[in-house]
Motif scaffolding. Sequence first.
Motif, PDB file in Angstrom:
ATOM      1  N   ARG A  82       0.884  -1.231   0.038  1.00 38.10           N
ATOM      2  CA  ARG A  82      -0.005   0.118   0.134  1.00 38.10           C
ATOM      3  C   ARG A  82       1.053   1.223   0.245  1.00 38.10           C
ATOM      4  N   ASP A 104      -2.419  -4.843  -7.762  1.00 35.51           N
ATOM      5  CA  ASP A 104      -3.644  -4.631  -8.755  1.00 35.51           C
ATOM      6  C   ASP A 104      -4.530  -3.874  -7.578  1.00 35.51           C
ATOM      7  N   GLU A 105      -5.010  -4.557  -6.485  1.00 40.45           N
ATOM      8  CA  GLU A 105      -5.929  -4.145  -5.808  1.00 40.45           C
ATOM      9  C   GLU A 105      -5.706  -2.689  -5.158  1.00 40.45           C
ATOM     10  N   GLU A 106      -4.369  -2.473  -4.590  1.00 39.51           N
ATOM     11  CA  GLU A 106      -4.031  -1.191  -4.012  1.00 39.51           C
ATOM     12  C   GLU A 106      -4.035  -0.072  -5.082  1.00 39.51           C
ATOM     13  N   SER A 107      -3.641  -0.615  -6.308  1.00 38.62           N
ATOM     14  CA  SER A 107      -3.525   0.430  -7.351  1.00 38.62           C
ATOM     15  C   SER A 107      -5.114   0.715  -7.750  1.00 38.62           C
ATOM     16  N   ARG A 108      -5.941   0.037  -7.788  1.00 39.74           N
ATOM     17  CA  ARG A 108      -7.543   0.243  -7.983  1.00 39.74           C
ATOM     18  C   ARG A 108      -7.989   1.255  -7.043  1.00 39.74           C
ATOM     19  N   LYS A 109      -7.519   1.003  -5.810  1.00 40.31           N
ATOM     20  CA  LYS A 109      -8.006   1.901  -4.645  1.00 40.31           C
ATOM     21  C   LYS A 109      -7.379   3.457  -4.756  1.00 40.31           C
ATOM     22  N   LYS A 110      -6.337   3.578  -5.337  1.00 37.32           N
ATOM     23  CA  LYS A 110      -5.677   4.711  -5.666  1.00 37.32           C
ATOM     24  C   LYS A 110      -6.240   5.351  -6.989  1.00 37.32           C
ATOM     25  N   GLY A 111      -6.736   4.471  -7.816  1.00 40.01           N
ATOM     26  CA  GLY A 111      -7.037   4.856  -9.095  1.00 40.01           C
ATOM     27  C   GLY A 111      -6.034   5.275 -10.054  1.00 40.01           C
ATOM     28  N   ASN A 150      -5.617  -3.069 -13.172  1.00 39.68           N
ATOM     29  CA  ASN A 150      -4.609  -1.906 -12.582  1.00 39.68           C
ATOM     30  C   ASN A 150      -3.281  -2.186 -12.495  1.00 39.68           C
TER      31      ASN A 150
END
Length: 228
Positions: A82, A104-111, A150
């Motif tokens: 993160r 991928d998940e953390e990148s999606r959260k940050k857009g 992402n």
Amino acid sequence: MSERLQQSIEERYKSVLAQIPAGVKLVAVSKFHPVSLIKEVYDAGQRVFGESRVKELLDKERCLPDDIQWHFIGHLQTNKVRQIIGKTALIESVDSERLLILIDEESRKKGIVTDVLLQLHVALEETKFGMSEDELIDFLASGKYEVLSNVRLRGLMTMATNTEDMDRVKKDFATASRVFRKVKEQYKDSLPLWDTLSMGMSGDWPLAVEEGANTIRIGSSIFGEREY
Ligand SMILES: *Cc1c(COP(=O)(O)O)cnc(C)c1O
């Protein structure tokens, strides 16, 4: 005191740069070296730097110019993903499917979309990280990466066996190069950005380039020996 002039960091950097063929990207590996030395290499024109620890990268990123492209090249612990997302131009050391999914998940959260390399394990030492050739090929064949919108898989990173035996080193690089080209050919539709083969360090980069590396990671030839 000897009269012999010490080469400056800038001179060392320029002499490394002069030896590297056109089309090969240099990552200046600045791990364990202070911000002041990184700034000298930056002032000489270098913009791509490699770090192997999350905290160190973040500390340096805060006090150095914004146009530096940071490559993360060390083992990335899942609990630190993160913190690093959004700070890197390239994470070179993705050594498991689990880590890729987390990025991928953390990148999606940050857009954002994060560029990554998969780390291929070709060396004889068990201690080195990375996926084996079989693991990597199976993972790609599963198609699971296709839902990870992402992250962008840009290619492979590898480290050769740490040995004086240059035939072995060459063999390791040749293996990575073969896998890189095989994926490029087989996945040209689903992985159109698969373009980076990162291999070779201070002691072995000419061999890596001979075997097709287009990104090399050089620390000690530029910055001198590291004090751990
Ligand atoms: C430290 C490191 C390098 C640079 O090594 P040198 O021998 O100092 O050039 C390159 N790649 C990785 C993954 C590293 O950890």
